[in-house]
Design a protein around this motif. Sequence first.
Motif, mmCIF file in Angstrom:
data_model
loop_
_atom_site.group_PDB
_atom_site.id
_atom_site.type_symbol
_atom_site.label_atom_id
_atom_site.label_comp_id
_atom_site.label_asym_id
_atom_site.label_seq_id
_atom_site.Cartn_x
_atom_site.Cartn_y
_atom_site.Cartn_z
ATOM 1 N N PHE A 55 0.808 -1.218 0.000
ATOM 2 C CA PHE A 55 0.000 0.000 0.000
ATOM 3 C C PHE A 55 0.843 1.270 0.000
ATOM 4 O O PHE A 55 0.320 2.352 0.218
ATOM 5 C CB PHE A 55 -0.941 -0.002 1.206
ATOM 6 N N GLY A 56 2.151 1.152 -0.214
ATOM 7 C CA GLY A 56 3.017 2.326 -0.266
ATOM 8 C C GLY A 56 3.162 3.019 1.072
ATOM 9 O O GLY A 56 3.231 4.246 1.139
ATOM 10 N N GLY A 57 3.246 2.246 2.142
ATOM 11 C CA GLY A 57 3.301 2.817 3.482
ATOM 12 C C GLY A 57 4.686 2.870 4.079
ATOM 13 O O GLY A 57 5.696 2.619 3.419
ATOM 14 N N LEU A 58 4.717 3.207 5.352
ATOM 15 C CA LEU A 58 5.954 3.318 6.118
ATOM 16 C C LEU A 58 5.976 2.247 7.196
ATOM 17 O O LEU A 58 4.932 1.772 7.629
ATOM 18 C CB LEU A 58 6.034 4.694 6.780
ATOM 19 N N ILE A 59 7.178 1.918 7.646
ATOM 20 C CA ILE A 59 7.330 0.954 8.733
ATOM 21 C C ILE A 59 8.187 1.593 9.829
ATOM 22 O O ILE A 59 9.135 2.317 9.530
ATOM 23 C CB ILE A 59 7.924 -0.379 8.250
ATOM 24 N N ALA A 60 7.816 1.336 11.073
ATOM 25 C CA ALA A 60 8.551 1.902 12.212
ATOM 26 C C ALA A 60 9.835 1.128 12.425
ATOM 27 O O ALA A 60 9.845 -0.098 12.451
ATOM 28 C CB ALA A 60 7.686 1.858 13.459
ATOM 29 N N THR A 61 10.935 1.860 12.564
ATOM 30 C CA THR A 61 12.238 1.283 12.877
ATOM 31 C C THR A 61 12.764 2.001 14.112
ATOM 32 O O THR A 61 12.215 3.034 14.518
ATOM 33 C CB THR A 61 13.226 1.460 11.702
ATOM 34 N N PRO A 62 13.819 1.501 14.712
ATOM 35 C CA PRO A 62 14.380 2.206 15.878
ATOM 36 C C PRO A 62 14.841 3.628 15.545
ATOM 37 O O PRO A 62 14.894 4.489 16.424
ATOM 38 C CB PRO A 62 15.578 1.338 16.273
ATOM 39 N N LEU A 63 15.129 3.895 14.279
ATOM 40 C CA LEU A 63 15.584 5.233 13.875
ATOM 41 C C LEU A 63 14.453 6.134 13.380
ATOM 42 O O LEU A 63 14.695 7.255 12.964
ATOM 43 C CB LEU A 63 16.645 5.097 12.780
ATOM 44 N N GLY A 64 13.238 5.647 13.375
ATOM 45 C CA GLY A 64 12.096 6.434 12.898
ATOM 46 C C GLY A 64 11.328 5.682 11.822
ATOM 47 O O GLY A 64 11.443 4.469 11.681
ATOM 48 N N TRP A 65 10.557 6.421 11.046
ATOM 49 C CA TRP A 65 9.740 5.814 9.990
ATOM 50 C C TRP A 65 10.538 5.715 8.698
ATOM 51 O O TRP A 65 11.192 6.663 8.300
ATOM 52 C CB TRP A 65 8.487 6.648 9.752
ATOM 53 N N GLU A 66 10.459 4.549 8.052
ATOM 54 C CA GLU A 66 11.134 4.338 6.769
ATOM 55 C C GLU A 66 10.124 3.822 5.760
ATOM 56 O O GLU A 66 9.199 3.084 6.113
ATOM 57 C CB GLU A 66 12.260 3.308 6.906
ATOM 58 N N ALA A 67 10.306 4.200 4.501
ATOM 59 C CA ALA A 67 9.428 3.716 3.437
ATOM 60 C C ALA A 67 9.633 2.219 3.245
ATOM 61 O O ALA A 67 10.761 1.744 3.168
ATOM 62 C CB ALA A 67 9.717 4.458 2.137
ATOM 63 N N ALA A 68 8.552 1.496 3.190
ATOM 64 C CA ALA A 68 8.627 0.047 2.972
ATOM 65 C C ALA A 68 8.853 -0.215 1.486
ATOM 66 O O ALA A 68 8.233 0.437 0.638
ATOM 67 C CB ALA A 68 7.337 -0.618 3.439
ATOM 68 N N PRO A 69 9.714 -1.157 1.150
ATOM 69 C CA PRO A 69 9.949 -1.452 -0.264
ATOM 70 C C PRO A 69 8.738 -2.134 -0.882
ATOM 71 O O PRO A 69 8.032 -2.893 -0.221
ATOM 72 C CB PRO A 69 11.149 -2.396 -0.232
ATOM 73 N N HIS A 70 8.499 -1.832 -2.147
ATOM 74 C CA HIS A 70 7.397 -2.472 -2.855
ATOM 75 C C HIS A 70 7.745 -3.934 -3.101
ATOM 76 O O HIS A 70 8.852 -4.239 -3.544
ATOM 77 C CB HIS A 70 7.127 -1.777 -4.194
ATOM 78 N N PRO A 71 6.809 -4.846 -2.828
ATOM 79 C CA PRO A 71 7.101 -6.259 -3.080
ATOM 80 C C PRO A 71 7.134 -6.541 -4.575
ATOM 81 O O PRO A 71 6.578 -5.786 -5.378
ATOM 82 C CB PRO A 71 5.939 -6.993 -2.408
ATOM 83 N N GLU A 72 7.781 -7.623 -4.928
ATOM 84 C CA GLU A 72 7.845 -8.036 -6.330
ATOM 85 C C GLU A 72 6.440 -8.372 -6.828
ATOM 86 O O GLU A 72 5.608 -8.884 -6.076
ATOM 87 C CB GLU A 72 8.748 -9.259 -6.461
#
Length: 99
Positions: A55-72
Amino acid sequence: MPVRIRIYGKEATFSQGCWACDDDSLQAMLQSMADPRAITETQEREHAVYAAGRFGGLIATPLGWEAAPHPEAEIKMEDFAPGPRPERAGWLGFLRKKK
C-alpha cells in the motif's frame, strides 16, 4: 513484539497474526491479507513490511519511519505473453486459427 506501520496517515500494528487499527477500512484491508502463520518476531516483521509495501506505506524502525519497499509483482506479463510469439498468448489463445 508488535510491528507498527503507517498507511494513508493511519497507524496499524501487527502481532500474533492479527492487525489492530483505529480505522476500520484500513484494518479490513490489512486483515484480508494477514498471515496467521507469522508467529516469530522475524516473520511478523516480514509480513508487516510486505503489507506496508503493498500500500506504499511506512514501517517503524528504531531510527524512525522508513518507506517500505514495494514487493515483487505476483503476476508478470511474461506469464501471459511468452517472448517468441506474444500474439498467441492469452487465455483463449488455443482457439485462434493456426497459420
